[in-house]
Design a protein around this motif. Structure first.
Motif, short mmCIF file in Angstrom:
data_model
loop_
_atom_site.label_atom_id
_atom_site.label_comp_id
_atom_site.label_asym_id
_atom_site.label_seq_id
_atom_site.Cartn_x
_atom_site.Cartn_y
_atom_site.Cartn_z
N GLU A 66 0.84 -1.21 0.00
CA GLU A 66 0.00 0.00 0.00
C GLU A 66 0.87 1.25 0.00
OE1 GLU A 66 -3.54 2.14 2.63
OE2 GLU A 66 -2.58 0.34 3.40
N LEU A 70 1.31 3.83 -3.19
CA LEU A 70 1.00 5.25 -3.01
C LEU A 70 2.16 6.12 -3.47
CD1 LEU A 70 -0.80 6.95 -0.13
CD2 LEU A 70 1.47 7.75 -0.70
N THR A 87 0.12 12.91 2.75
CA THR A 87 -0.71 11.73 2.52
C THR A 87 -0.01 10.47 3.04
OG1 THR A 87 -1.63 12.78 0.55
CG2 THR A 87 -1.91 10.40 0.74
#
Length: 161
Positions: A66, A70, A87
């Motif tokens: 993940e 990203l 983020t």
């Protein structure tokens, strides 16, 4: 074997590996015990993962996917690097403090051979850190941050998280 069937079997094998890891630690989580728990053949595990280190390396890689995805998406899209770091922080913290990462790190700490710790470093941190360093290089190159060494900045960022 169809891709969706294989993915489902891999998920079952990984769940069994995590369960045994939590119950018995790294030393007690043998390939045979994992195969039995997952109701899979020992041969399947060895064919898919090579050995126990390969299986746990796969778990670490999947756990980090993940975060890696990203970062790669933001780098490819040339997103605002500050926004990328904003983020990234919560996502990375979520992964690092998640049950799976905690189980893997506990097992690595208890593994006297150091094999799992080395696997964690190579499949996790050593994969993610260069991507974070590229984000800091973008910040330096754009003039948004005055830093001499993007690699050092990424280490500080990770340490602060």
């Amino acid at each position: 074997m169809r891709d969706d069937t294989k993915a489902q079997r891999q998920s079952q094998i990984e769940a069994a590996a995590y369960a045994l890891l939590e119950e018995k630690g790294y030393a007690g989580a043998s390939m045979l015990a994992i195969a039995r728990r997952a109701k899979a053949s020992n041969e399947t595990l060895y064919n898919w993962y090579g050995d126990k280190t390969g299986l746990f390396s796969s778990l670490v890689t999947r756990n980090a996917i993940e975060v890696k995805s990203l970062l790669e998406q933001h780098l490819t899209a040339q997103s605002d690097p500050l926004r990328t770091l904003q983020t990234l922080g919560p996502v990375l913290l979520g992964v690092l403090t998640g049950a799976r990462a905690v189980a893997l790190n506990r097992a690595a700490a208890a593994d006297p051979s150091g094999a799992l710790g080395a696997t964690l470093a190579s499949a996790g941190r050593d994969t993610i850190t260069p991507l974070i360093t590229r984000v800091f290089a973008q910040l330096r190159d754009s003039g948004a941050l005055l830093i001499d060494e993007p690699a050092r900045a990424s280490e500080i960022y990770l340490s602060l998280l």
